[in-house]
Scaffold this motif. Structure first.
Motif, PDB file in Angstrom:
ATOM      1  N   THR A  26       0.900   9.931   1.657  1.00  0.00           N
ATOM      2  CA  THR A  26       1.695   9.726   0.439  1.00  0.00           C
ATOM      3  C   THR A  26       0.936  10.105  -0.832  1.00  0.00           C
ATOM      4  O   THR A  26       1.490  10.034  -1.934  1.00  0.00           O
ATOM      5  N   ALA A  27      -0.317  10.501  -0.678  1.00  0.00           N
ATOM      6  CA  ALA A  27      -1.167  10.765  -1.839  1.00  0.00           C
ATOM      7  C   ALA A  27      -0.568  11.813  -2.769  1.00  0.00           C
ATOM      8  O   ALA A  27      -0.444  11.589  -3.979  1.00  0.00           O
ATOM      9  N   ARG A  28      -0.186  12.960  -2.227  1.00  0.00           N
ATOM     10  CA  ARG A  28       0.353  14.028  -3.067  1.00  0.00           C
ATOM     11  C   ARG A  28       1.609  13.588  -3.800  1.00  0.00           C
ATOM     12  O   ARG A  28       1.793  13.871  -4.992  1.00  0.00           O
ATOM     13  N   PHE A  42       5.130   2.463  -4.927  1.00  0.00           N
ATOM     14  CA  PHE A  42       4.516   2.630  -3.609  1.00  0.00           C
ATOM     15  C   PHE A  42       4.093   1.297  -2.988  1.00  0.00           C
ATOM     16  O   PHE A  42       3.269   1.263  -2.071  1.00  0.00           O
ATOM     17  N   MET A  48       2.391  10.531  -4.632  1.00  0.00           N
ATOM     18  CA  MET A  48       1.982   9.575  -5.658  1.00  0.00           C
ATOM     19  C   MET A  48       1.429  10.288  -6.886  1.00  0.00           C
ATOM     20  O   MET A  48       1.759   9.941  -8.028  1.00  0.00           O
ATOM     21  N   ASP A  72      -2.324   2.085  -1.383  1.00  0.00           N
ATOM     22  CA  ASP A  72      -3.081   3.085  -2.125  1.00  0.00           C
ATOM     23  C   ASP A  72      -3.215   4.396  -1.365  1.00  0.00           C
ATOM     24  O   ASP A  72      -3.036   4.460  -0.147  1.00  0.00           O
ATOM     25  N   TRP A  73      -3.534   5.432  -2.102  1.00  0.00           N
ATOM     26  CA  TRP A  73      -3.574   6.793  -1.553  1.00  0.00           C
ATOM     27  C   TRP A  73      -4.736   6.993  -0.583  1.00  0.00           C
ATOM     28  O   TRP A  73      -4.687   7.903   0.244  1.00  0.00           O
ATOM     29  N   ARG A  74      -5.753   6.156  -0.638  1.00  0.00           N
ATOM     30  CA  ARG A  74      -6.858   6.293   0.312  1.00  0.00           C
ATOM     31  C   ARG A  74      -6.473   5.750   1.679  1.00  0.00           C
ATOM     32  O   ARG A  74      -6.862   6.292   2.711  1.00  0.00           O
ATOM     33  N   ASP A  84      -3.340   5.560   2.786  1.00  0.00           N
ATOM     34  CA  ASP A  84      -2.198   6.320   3.301  1.00  0.00           C
ATOM     35  C   ASP A  84      -2.195   7.709   2.672  1.00  0.00           C
ATOM     36  O   ASP A  84      -1.407   8.013   1.786  1.00  0.00           O
ATOM     37  N   PRO A  85      -3.118   8.584   3.121  1.00  0.00           N
ATOM     38  CA  PRO A  85      -3.254   9.924   2.544  1.00  0.00           C
ATOM     39  C   PRO A  85      -1.961  10.741   2.579  1.00  0.00           C
ATOM     40  O   PRO A  85      -1.769  11.647   1.759  1.00  0.00           O
ATOM     41  N   SER A 132       1.566   2.327  -8.701  1.00  0.00           N
ATOM     42  CA  SER A 132       0.728   1.742  -7.654  1.00  0.00           C
ATOM     43  C   SER A 132       1.371   0.541  -6.978  1.00  0.00           C
ATOM     44  O   SER A 132       1.411   0.454  -5.739  1.00  0.00           O
ATOM     45  N   LEU A 135      -5.207   6.231 -10.766  1.00  0.00           N
ATOM     46  CA  LEU A 135      -4.377   7.437 -10.729  1.00  0.00           C
ATOM     47  C   LEU A 135      -4.736   8.459 -11.804  1.00  0.00           C
ATOM     48  O   LEU A 135      -4.722   9.666 -11.549  1.00  0.00           O
TER      49      LEU A 135
END
Length: 280
Positions: free
Chosen positions: A99-101, A88, A103, A92-94, A96-97, A84, A25
């Motif tokens: 939720t990326a922003r 969540f 996170m 991970d953000w990869r 589940d894009p 992480s 992160l």
């Protein structure tokens, strides 16, 4: 002077960064500005080019020689693994894009809350804070509850207001721990401009150095035991041979930013920076 009491439980071990349990992160959520600390410009939310697919740093052992000194100084107080794995649920953000922003927005907030937990844990470990032990316990529990909030709840957290409330207790902690130590006004250097100051061998035991600018200061062999160092800027400060045993509110990031050697004394809650051997 109040009688010495046995040391209390110290919760700071749980506030150390565990990069293996984090989705890189700090390498994605934060902004890099090209400078002596970072070799490139990077916008928040954009992965660092050195971040590998397994969320490890591709140049971890050579960060300083590659111009990424800032990465070796930064510490998240364990916020990365909390966001992480807990906030969540290990997604991970990869993968589940969507939720990326969210996170990336939550991470800096969590980092600030974990920093406050570090300070409160330090305060609670001090025998002399017995008069405010109940208040410190409540503040720690309240801060922990904030860190356990949902992403939406964390995003709405007024960290500044909470920090102000906690700071009242941290100031009282400083007074209780430092009371009775000789030095008087000479050791009241809160917020002082001490950039490049010649303080070699100085008696700063119990000094108030909150928010002091100690960039490049010569503190070789200085006595900094029980000194209040919250917010002090120790970038490139020479701490070779200095005694920081029981220094108040000293963080890993501050130690990482300074220069030290095998003679520098740190508390057991901190890890001796690996680059000290190369700069001593």
């Amino acid at each position: 002077m109040p009688p010495e009491l046995p040391l209390l439980q110290d919760d700071r071990a749980a506030l150390r960064a565990d990069c293996g349990s984090c989705f890189g992160l700090c390498c994605v959520a934060l902004t890099f500005t090209r400078s002596t600390d970072f070799a490139v410009n990077k916008e928040a939310g954009t992965p660092c080019t050195n971040l590998r697919t397994d969320f490890r740093c591709g140049i971890h052992s050579d960060l300083r020689s590659n111009g990424f000194r800032g990465c070796t100084v930064y510490d998240c107080f364990g916020a990365g693994q909390h966001v992480s794995q807990d906030t969540f649920d290990g997604t991970d953000w990869r993968k589940d894009p969507a939720t990326a922003r969210q996170m990336f927005d939550v991470f800096p907030i969590m980092r600030q809350l974990h920093e406050l937990l570090w300070y409160l844990a330090d305060a609670r470990s001090r025998p002399r804070t017995a008069p405010i032990a109940a208040e410190l316990k409540k503040a720690y529990a309240r801060t922990e509850r904030l860190t356990d909030g949902s992403p939406a709840e964390l995003a709405e957290t007024d960290v500044a207001a909470h920090r102000q409330d906690v700071n009242v207790l941290l100031l009282r902690t400083s007074e209780l721990v430092r009371q009775g130590i000789k030095g008087g006004k000479k050791k009241q250097r809160r917020g002082a401009d001490l950039i490049g100051a010649r303080l070699r061998g100085a008696d700063l035991n119990g000094a108030d150095l909150r928010g002091a600018y100690l960039i490049g200061a010569d503190l070789n062999g200085a006595d900094l035991r029980s000194a209040d160092l919250i917010g002090a800027d120790l970038r490139d400060a020479d701490l070779r041979g200095a005694d920081l045993t029981d220094a108040l509110f000293l963080t890993q990031s501050q130690a990482n930013a300074a220069k030290g050697d095998e003679r520098t004394k740190l508390s057991d809650t901190l890890t001796r920076p690996s680059h000290w051997d190369a700069t001593s």
